[in-house]
Design an enzyme around this catalytic site. Structure first.
Site, PDB file in Angstrom:
ATOM      1  N   GLY A  15       0.815  -1.217   0.000  1.00 23.05           N
ATOM      2  CA  GLY A  15       0.000   0.000   0.000  1.00 23.05           C
ATOM      3  C   GLY A  15       0.846   1.264   0.000  1.00 23.05           C
ATOM      4  O   GLY A  15       2.083   1.213  -0.007  1.00 23.05           O
ATOM      5  N   GLN A  16       0.163   2.410   0.009  1.00 22.15           N
ATOM      6  CA  GLN A  16       0.870   3.692  -0.005  1.00 22.15           C
ATOM      7  C   GLN A  16       1.848   3.817   1.164  1.00 22.15           C
ATOM      8  O   GLN A  16       3.053   4.060   0.995  1.00 22.15           O
ATOM      9  CB  GLN A  16      -0.128   4.851   0.075  1.00 22.15           C
ATOM     10  CG  GLN A  16       0.584   6.202   0.344  1.00 22.15           C
ATOM     11  CD  GLN A  16      -0.354   7.358   0.592  1.00 22.15           C
ATOM     12  OE1 GLN A  16      -0.466   8.217  -0.258  1.00 22.15           O
ATOM     13  NE2 GLN A  16      -0.995   7.411   1.751  1.00 22.15           N
ATOM     14  N   LEU A  82      -0.348  -1.952   8.971  1.00 24.44           N
ATOM     15  CA  LEU A  82      -0.917  -0.997   8.007  1.00 24.44           C
ATOM     16  C   LEU A  82      -1.958  -1.654   7.108  1.00 24.44           C
ATOM     17  O   LEU A  82      -2.652  -0.960   6.366  1.00 24.44           O
ATOM     18  CB  LEU A  82       0.202  -0.419   7.127  1.00 24.44           C
ATOM     19  CG  LEU A  82       1.418   0.164   7.851  1.00 24.44           C
ATOM     20  CD1 LEU A  82       2.386   0.758   6.841  1.00 24.44           C
ATOM     21  CD2 LEU A  82       0.997   1.215   8.864  1.00 24.44           C
ATOM     22  N   THR A 129      -7.489   5.791  12.601  1.00 26.24           N
ATOM     23  CA  THR A 129      -7.842   6.776  11.574  1.00 26.24           C
ATOM     24  C   THR A 129      -8.785   7.869  12.071  1.00 26.24           C
ATOM     25  O   THR A 129      -9.615   7.630  12.963  1.00 26.24           O
ATOM     26  CB  THR A 129      -8.518   6.065  10.375  1.00 26.24           C
ATOM     27  OG1 THR A 129      -9.084   7.044   9.491  1.00 26.24           O
ATOM     28  CG2 THR A 129      -9.655   5.150  10.825  1.00 26.24           C
ATOM     29  N   GLU A 131     -11.243   8.737  10.524  1.00 31.99           N
ATOM     30  CA  GLU A 131     -12.610   8.312  10.184  1.00 31.99           C
ATOM     31  C   GLU A 131     -13.365   7.834  11.421  1.00 31.99           C
ATOM     32  O   GLU A 131     -14.590   7.729  11.398  1.00 31.99           O
ATOM     33  CB  GLU A 131     -12.572   7.199   9.128  1.00 31.99           C
ATOM     34  CG  GLU A 131     -12.287   7.684   7.721  1.00 31.99           C
ATOM     35  CD  GLU A 131     -13.416   8.529   7.136  1.00 31.99           C
ATOM     36  OE1 GLU A 131     -14.556   8.069   7.113  1.00 31.99           O
ATOM     37  OE2 GLU A 131     -13.148   9.663   6.713  1.00 31.99           O
ATOM     38  N   TYR A 157     -16.089   1.012   7.448  1.00 32.45           N
ATOM     39  CA  TYR A 157     -14.633   1.144   7.632  1.00 32.45           C
ATOM     40  C   TYR A 157     -14.316   1.786   8.991  1.00 32.45           C
ATOM     41  O   TYR A 157     -13.500   1.268   9.762  1.00 32.45           O
ATOM     42  CB  TYR A 157     -14.039   1.991   6.498  1.00 32.45           C
ATOM     43  CG  TYR A 157     -12.610   2.429   6.738  1.00 32.45           C
ATOM     44  CD1 TYR A 157     -11.557   1.535   6.609  1.00 32.45           C
ATOM     45  CD2 TYR A 157     -12.318   3.750   7.099  1.00 32.45           C
ATOM     46  CE1 TYR A 157     -10.246   1.934   6.836  1.00 32.45           C
ATOM     47  CE2 TYR A 157     -11.010   4.159   7.325  1.00 32.45           C
ATOM     48  CZ  TYR A 157      -9.974   3.248   7.191  1.00 32.45           C
ATOM     49  OH  TYR A 157      -8.682   3.639   7.424  1.00 32.45           O
ATOM     50  N   LYS A 161     -12.388   0.064  12.125  1.00 33.80           N
ATOM     51  CA  LYS A 161     -11.154   0.657  12.660  1.00 33.80           C
ATOM     52  C   LYS A 161     -11.288   0.944  14.153  1.00 33.80           C
ATOM     53  O   LYS A 161     -10.314   0.871  14.904  1.00 33.80           O
ATOM     54  CB  LYS A 161     -10.816   1.951  11.911  1.00 33.80           C
ATOM     55  CG  LYS A 161     -10.078   1.729  10.605  1.00 33.80           C
ATOM     56  CD  LYS A 161      -8.624   1.309  10.839  1.00 33.80           C
ATOM     57  CE  LYS A 161      -7.866   1.142   9.542  1.00 33.80           C
ATOM     58  NZ  LYS A 161      -6.520   0.576   9.726  1.00 33.80           N
ATOM     59  N   ARG A 192      -0.152   7.261  -3.603  1.00 35.69           N
ATOM     60  CA  ARG A 192      -1.557   7.078  -3.238  1.00 35.69           C
ATOM     61  C   ARG A 192      -2.289   6.278  -4.310  1.00 35.69           C
ATOM     62  O   ARG A 192      -2.049   6.472  -5.517  1.00 35.69           O
ATOM     63  CB  ARG A 192      -2.186   8.479  -3.101  1.00 35.69           C
ATOM     64  CG  ARG A 192      -3.591   8.517  -2.537  1.00 35.69           C
ATOM     65  CD  ARG A 192      -3.687   7.888  -1.187  1.00 35.69           C
ATOM     66  NE  ARG A 192      -4.637   8.540  -0.300  1.00 35.69           N
ATOM     67  CZ  ARG A 192      -5.262   7.913   0.697  1.00 35.69           C
ATOM     68  NH1 ARG A 192      -5.058   6.638   0.932  1.00 35.69           N
ATOM     69  NH2 ARG A 192      -6.086   8.582   1.489  1.00 35.69           N
TER      70      ARG A 192
END
Ligand code: NAP
Ligand code: F7E
Length: 333
Positions: A15-16, A82, A129, A131, A157, A161, A192
């Site tokens: 991932g990023q 991650l 996060t 979020e 999501y 999390k 990204r």
């Protein structure tokens, strides 16, 4: 650990953040192990090419035995978790998978550390996060969300999390494990994924300016995000792992911008003053519940860890557009 040097296991290596972190840990002299999933993961070759020093171990967050094996093989002093189903829109369509990976996957990893007898020797970073905050009016403090703010997640999501966040804290409190949670606000950059709005925009801007595409289709343009640069944020993760105590830290810029602001700066990079003729909207890219505005307060990370950021919002947009221009010039598609 290998010959006295530190070793780290990074889940989400494809991932990023996995890419940025692998580079940083390698520069710091770590032996870096990366967890990669799937029988024929197309991103595996990318990691092997870009980060040849990473030793890849096969495993999946939903497969507890694979995590036990990964922890045994890497014997890491630090684990950075991650890996996740990380796309908020996708989590509405796949809520059960999101719960399994993004939520219960954290428990699987913590159990792998505990049951292999590494509770005292292995430090764990959990990728929490912004979020989890949800961006609702009543829950929005004047100076931005910090470590004391209330959680009210607005997507499968965010809910998953939040489970990961609390089970991580629970293992810290129950077993004395060094588990730290970074509550990170949006961070972007040249690595990204194209499914996230910033990169979708900078890639389209590059293609539009080169005549390869004539418009871009987006969802809602009014939501605001606290956008920083991923390279700055992975350094913050590493600083959390070097701190004397496990703890929770917000990483953010303390500034928030709408998607319209991002469009304005990105199109200006290629000399287009009015982006409206190039942007269409489609409900396909809108979410059943939106997070209106996110703004973080990174004071604790700045004062306790000495965390610093080097890329500001215009700098972020500039580096992403320049990267995508160069990439699009080099390919014929
Ligand atoms: P990303 O680019 O979407 O990467 C997600 C990674 O998770 C990928 O390497 C993916 O591997 C892996 N993964 C997905 N399902 C898996 C599974 N079942 N088992 C093992 N690996 C799996 O995410 P990112 O932007 O780097 O973010 C890193 C972490 O920080 C994520 O947990 C994300 O939720 C969280 N976070 C991100 C931000 C942000 O703004 N970037 C902010 C706050 C928190 P494949 O290549 O195999 O799909
Ligand atoms: O959306 C709006 C969308 O998908 C940002 C993840 O890394 O950061 C990320 O989550 C905003 C939202 O990121 C499109 O509705 C409009 O309001 O780029 P995004 P996100 O949802 O903020 C957090 C902190 C994470 O933890 C996540 O893992 O942009 N938007 N039009 C769009 N978004 C997308 N993806 N695509 C559109 O076409």
């Amino acid at each position: 650990m290998t010959n006295g040097t530190k070793s780290a296991l990074v889940t989400g290596i494809t991932g990023q953040d996995g890419g940025h972190l692998a580079q940083l840990l390698h520069e710091q002299g770590y032996t870096v192990y990366g967890l990669v999933r799937g029988q024929r993961n197309p991103k595996k070759a990318e990691v092997e090419r870009e980060y040849p020093y990473v030793e890849l171990i096969e495993g999946d967050l939903t497969d507890a035995t694979s995590l036990f094996r990964a922890v045994e093989v890497a014997n890491p002093s630090e684990i950075y978790n991650l890996a996740a189903v990380s796309h908020v829109g996708y989590s509405f369509d796949n809520p059960s998978l999101t719960a399994d990976v993004t939520g219960k996957g954290v428990l699987n990893l913590l159990e792998a550390v505990r049951l292999t007898g590494r509770s005292e020797s292995t430090r764990v970073y959990q990728a929490s996060t912004s979020e989890m905050f949800g961006g609702l009016d009543y829950n929005r403090p004047g100076r931005g969300y910090n470590e004391q703010s209330l959680f009210h997640p607005r997507s499968p999501y965010g809910v998953a999390k939040l489970y990961g966040h609390w089970i991580a804290r629970n293992y810290r409190e129950s077993y004395g494990m060094f588990v730290s949670c970074g509550i990170l606000f949006n961070h972007e950059g040249e690595r990204r994924g194209l499914e996230f709005v910033t990169r979708k925009v900078t890639n389209a801007v590059a293609r539009i300016s080169l005549g390869k595409q004539d418009h871009i289709v987006l969802g809602d343009l009014w939501p605001k995000r606290d956008w920083g640069y991923a390279g700055d944020y992975v350094r913050g993760m590493w600083q959390m792992m070097q701190h004397s105590e496990p703890d929770d830290f917000v990483l953010a810029t303390g500034q928030t911008h709408s998607i319209e602001d991002f469009l304005t700066l990105a199109f200006a990079e290629v000399g287009i003053g009015d982006w409206r003729p190039y942007v269409q909207q489609d409900p396909r890219f809108m979410r059943p519940a939106e997070v209106d505005i996110l703004l973080g307060d990174p004071t604790k990370a700045e004062t306790v860890l000495g965390w610093e950021r080097y890329v500001d919002f215009p700098g972020l947009v500039n580096l992403m557009v320049m990267h995508d221009l160069e990439f699009e010039r080099s390919t014929s598609r």
